[in-house]
Design an enzyme around this catalytic site. Structure first.
Site, short mmCIF file in Angstrom:
data_model
loop_
_atom_site.label_atom_id
_atom_site.label_comp_id
_atom_site.label_asym_id
_atom_site.label_seq_id
_atom_site.Cartn_x
_atom_site.Cartn_y
_atom_site.Cartn_z
N ASP A 109 30.79 37.45 38.71
CA ASP A 109 31.72 38.02 37.74
C ASP A 109 31.63 37.16 36.47
O ASP A 109 32.27 36.10 36.37
CB ASP A 109 33.15 38.04 38.28
CG ASP A 109 34.11 38.58 37.25
OD1 ASP A 109 35.33 38.68 37.57
OD2 ASP A 109 33.69 38.88 36.12
N TYR A 157 40.08 35.21 39.33
CA TYR A 157 40.68 36.47 38.91
C TYR A 157 39.55 37.40 38.46
O TYR A 157 38.67 36.97 37.70
CB TYR A 157 41.66 36.23 37.77
CG TYR A 157 42.25 37.47 37.14
CD1 TYR A 157 41.91 37.85 35.84
CD2 TYR A 157 43.16 38.26 37.84
CE1 TYR A 157 42.46 38.98 35.26
CE2 TYR A 157 43.71 39.39 37.26
CZ TYR A 157 43.36 39.75 35.97
OH TYR A 157 43.91 40.87 35.39
N LYS A 189 34.43 41.19 27.62
CA LYS A 189 34.79 40.24 26.55
C LYS A 189 33.71 40.14 25.46
O LYS A 189 33.61 41.01 24.59
CB LYS A 189 35.10 38.88 27.16
CG LYS A 189 36.35 38.90 28.08
CD LYS A 189 36.65 37.54 28.66
CE LYS A 189 37.70 37.62 29.75
NZ LYS A 189 39.07 37.72 29.24
#
Ligand code: KE4
Length: 425
Positions: free
Chosen positions: A237, A142, A265
């Protein structure tokens, strides 16, 4: 009725599904989502004031623990000078210099406000730089809710069992190739067939959105070799793995140098921050220097930068990651020992400060093996532990996180609760 139940019912009126991000809705585990009101260190309190040991940590950002006093002070100090200027500040210079010092693969970096913005921009940049259209991603990975990447995605998309999303025109995803994670032969076949048409490969260097799936070194080396041979951009990623699996991210842990890296994050420390960066020759294609447009009202926001800079400096201090990894190992090895001693098909895996729990004999190495995990068994475990004041990710398809604030007391209490579960279940 608990306050969470009341708040959830009220939230359903004006918020779709009562939540602002699908995985929070407990759709995969069932029951009512817990509404939280405050957190400190390893603990988080729900709307009724019940404390939980938190292994979600806002899905990764809270690596120091919640409400770290240095981070809070930095945010307050920055906020007193104004919240946003929409103009360059010295804080984003400090963040850019810090990221490029911490990641040798990063010559230049552009700051944005979420991981999705980072990956969306990186894909556009890779296409603009190569002049090609085809993107390769991997099943179960994802990369945020980017139209072209929301195909056989993990996380919330996987949780609801509809791996693709409605609302995405067929011609948006026809340039997106989805391959098997860790499937080296399929990768090699794809590149030999169409390598000269591939703009980029985007990969989670440790998959964390189909639960945790570790890469094989053969897979990572093949990604690097094939992208180099065919002039495709290798995008790591690292929104989740960034400064989570080590002080030099997954790229430092595995010794593989990507062409572009996306971050999020941890680098915001709980404030909205994302970033994409890498080779100068690629980054020079981004506006205003180059022809690939990208922009953002709050990009590099000074308050968010203040939180991120303090978080990064503390999370990359000597010894921090060694201690963090040891906590994750103590938790996962303890859970495996308890569960298997009571005859459960259970395994776990820790990579740095992130971990996966599996109701399966061994940690999965592919999407197909993740699908073999006993989701019902996980859900029963999840709800028992929640009742015991231990908050794991509300989905069998998510990774978990420890923080610098998790100590022996929290982990021992978690293991004692697990012993009560596995000994009687
Ligand atoms: P955000 O847009 O949510 O900041 O980042 C998207 C993203 C990109 N890349 C990776 C590897 C990610 O893990 C994420 C977001 N991760 C999920 C957790 N599985 C965020 C939680 C949520 O969607 O509510």
């Amino acid at each position: 009725m608990t306050k969470s139940q009341t708040l959830f019912e009220q939230s359903l009126v004006h918020i779709p599904g009562g939540v602002n991000s699908p995985v929070r809705a407990f759709g995969s585990v069932g029951g009512t989502p817990v509404f939280f009101q405050r957190a400190k260190g390893a603990l988080i309190w729900d709307a009724d004031g019940k404390p939980y040991i938190d292994y979600v940590g806002s899905w990764g950002p809270m690596i120091l623990g919640h409400a770290d006093s240095d981070v809070i002070d930095a945010v307050c100090d920055a906020a007193k000078n104004g919240l946003s200027f929409g103009a360059p500040t010295s804080l984003e210079l400090e963040m850019a210099d810090l990221l490029c010092r911490l990641l040798p693969s990063m010559d230049q970096v552009r700051l944005v406000s979420s991981g999705t913005e980072a990956t969306m921009s990186a894909i556009r940049l890779a296409r603009g730089y190569t002049g090609r259209s085809t993107i390769v991603k991997f099943e179960g990975c994802y990369h945020g809710h980017v139209d072209s990447l929301l195909v056989k995605a993990g996380s919330g998309a996987l949780t609801f069992g509809n791996p693709s999303s409605a609302g995405i025109p067929e011609d948006t995803t026809r340039h997106t190739l989805v391959l098997g994670y860790n499937d080296v032969s399929q990768l090699e076949e794809t590149f030999s067939a169409m390598g000269d048409r591939i703009a980029a490969v985007i990969v989670e260097p440790v998959a964390g959105n189909m639960n945790l799936v570790a890469p094989s070194m053969e897979f990572l080396h093949a990604l690097r070799r094939l992208c180099t041979e065919h002039g495709a951009v290798l995008i790591f990623d690292e929104v989740m793995t960034g400064f989570r699996v080590g002080a030099s991210c997954a790229q430092g842990l595995f010794g593989i140098t990507p062409d572009l890296t996306t971050l999020g994050k941890v680098i915001g420390g709980g404030m909205p921050v994302g970033a994409f960066g890498g080779k100068r020759e690629i980054m020079q294609c981004i506006a205003p220097v180059g022809a690939v447009y990208q922009a953002g009202t709050l990009s590099g926001n000074p308050v968010a930068m203040a939180a991120g800079i303090v978080t990064l400096n503390k999370a990359t201090a000597p010894g921090f990651h060694e201690s963090l990894a040891a906590k994750a190992v103590k938790l996962t090895e303890g859970l495996v020992s308890i569960a298997t001693s009571h005859g459960f098909r259970f395994s776990a895996k820790a990579v740095g400060g992130m971990f996966g729990l599996y109701f399966r004999e061994a940690p999965p190495s592919s999407y197909a093996e993740v699908m073999e995990c006993d989701k019902t068994a996980f859900n029963k475990f999840f709800h028992f532990m929640l009742g015991e004041g231990v908050y794991f990710a509300p989905s069998a398809f998510e990774a978990g996180f420890v923080s610098g604030a998790h100590g022996d007391q929290e982990i021992d209490r978690t293991l004692q609760a697990a012993e009560r579960y596995f000994s009687r279940a």
